[in-house]
Design a protein around this motif. Structure first.
Motif, PDB file in Angstrom:
ATOM      1  N   ARG A 153     -36.925 -24.463 -35.316  1.00  0.00           N
ATOM      2  CA  ARG A 153     -36.565 -25.556 -34.419  1.00  0.00           C
ATOM      3  C   ARG A 153     -35.751 -26.626 -35.154  1.00  0.00           C
TER       4      ARG A 153
ATOM      5  N   ALA B 188     -31.895 -27.672 -34.613  1.00  0.00           N
ATOM      6  CA  ALA B 188     -31.514 -29.069 -34.391  1.00  0.00           C
ATOM      7  C   ALA B 188     -30.410 -29.489 -35.351  1.00  0.00           C
TER       8      ALA B 188
ATOM      9  N   VAL C 166     -27.433 -37.341 -32.880  1.00  0.00           N
ATOM     10  CA  VAL C 166     -28.824 -37.809 -32.842  1.00  0.00           C
ATOM     11  C   VAL C 166     -29.491 -37.384 -31.538  1.00  0.00           C
ATOM     12  N   ALA C 167     -28.786 -37.523 -30.427  1.00  0.00           N
ATOM     13  CA  ALA C 167     -29.351 -37.133 -29.131  1.00  0.00           C
ATOM     14  C   ALA C 167     -29.638 -35.638 -29.081  1.00  0.00           C
TER      15      ALA C 167
ATOM     16  N   PHE D 170     -30.094 -33.622 -31.651  1.00  0.00           N
ATOM     17  CA  PHE D 170     -31.151 -33.325 -32.610  1.00  0.00           C
ATOM     18  C   PHE D 170     -32.525 -33.563 -31.977  1.00  0.00           C
ATOM     19  N   LEU D 171     -32.700 -34.737 -31.356  1.00  0.00           N
ATOM     20  CA  LEU D 171     -33.985 -35.050 -30.730  1.00  0.00           C
ATOM     21  C   LEU D 171     -34.281 -34.119 -29.556  1.00  0.00           C
ATOM     22  N   TRP D 172     -33.261 -33.784 -28.800  1.00  0.00           N
ATOM     23  CA  TRP D 172     -33.433 -32.893 -27.665  1.00  0.00           C
ATOM     24  C   TRP D 172     -33.839 -31.499 -28.145  1.00  0.00           C
TER      25      TRP D 172
ATOM     26  N   ILE E  70     -35.494 -30.748 -30.820  1.00  0.00           N
ATOM     27  CA  ILE E  70     -36.880 -30.787 -31.285  1.00  0.00           C
ATOM     28  C   ILE E  70     -37.835 -30.782 -30.098  1.00  0.00           C
ATOM     29  N   ALA E  71     -37.476 -31.466 -29.021  1.00  0.00           N
ATOM     30  CA  ALA E  71     -38.382 -31.651 -27.891  1.00  0.00           C
ATOM     31  C   ALA E  71     -38.297 -30.556 -26.828  1.00  0.00           C
ATOM     32  N   THR E  72     -37.265 -29.734 -26.855  1.00  0.00           N
ATOM     33  CA  THR E  72     -37.085 -28.767 -25.773  1.00  0.00           C
ATOM     34  C   THR E  72     -38.164 -27.686 -25.779  1.00  0.00           C
TER      35      THR E  72
END
Length: 108
Positions: A24, A28, A70-71, A73-75, A77-79
């Protein structure tokens, strides 16, 4: 051994869980980089073609690309579906790179 200790041992992350985390994070980082690169190239080429100065277009595209990285990367990780997300990132990065190449060819 009491039941809480047994429950902790049973729920401890194993090698399979660690592999998922590594995949993951790799998705990212690499997918975010590919997306940001395609976005920056397409945005800079399009803004320059629209009449903005080259260095201004490059700076604006880079600033927006950093926020996009950044958006993404965070997405990533969270998907809940990282494989589908990675495929979408690759497709989007390729499409934006093709757009940037087309715009640059038209300008040349």
């Amino acid at each position: 051994m009491d039941t809480t200790a047994a429950a902790r041992i049973a729920s401890a992350p194993g090698p399979r869980s660690a592999r998922r985390v590594v995949l993951r994070v790799a998705t990212a980082l690499l997918g975010g980089y590919a997306f940001a690169w395609g976005f920056i190239a397409a945005t800079a080429a399009t803004l320059f073609a629209a009449g903005m100065g080259f260095h201004d277009a490059e700076f604006l595209a880079s600033a927006l690309g950093l926020l996009g990285f950044v958006a993404v990367f965070l997405w990533a990780i969270a998907t809940p579906r990282p494989v589908r997300f990675a495929a979408g990132l690759v497709a989007t990065a390729l499409a934006m790179s093709a757009l940037a190449s087309t715009v640059q060819a038209v300008l040349a």
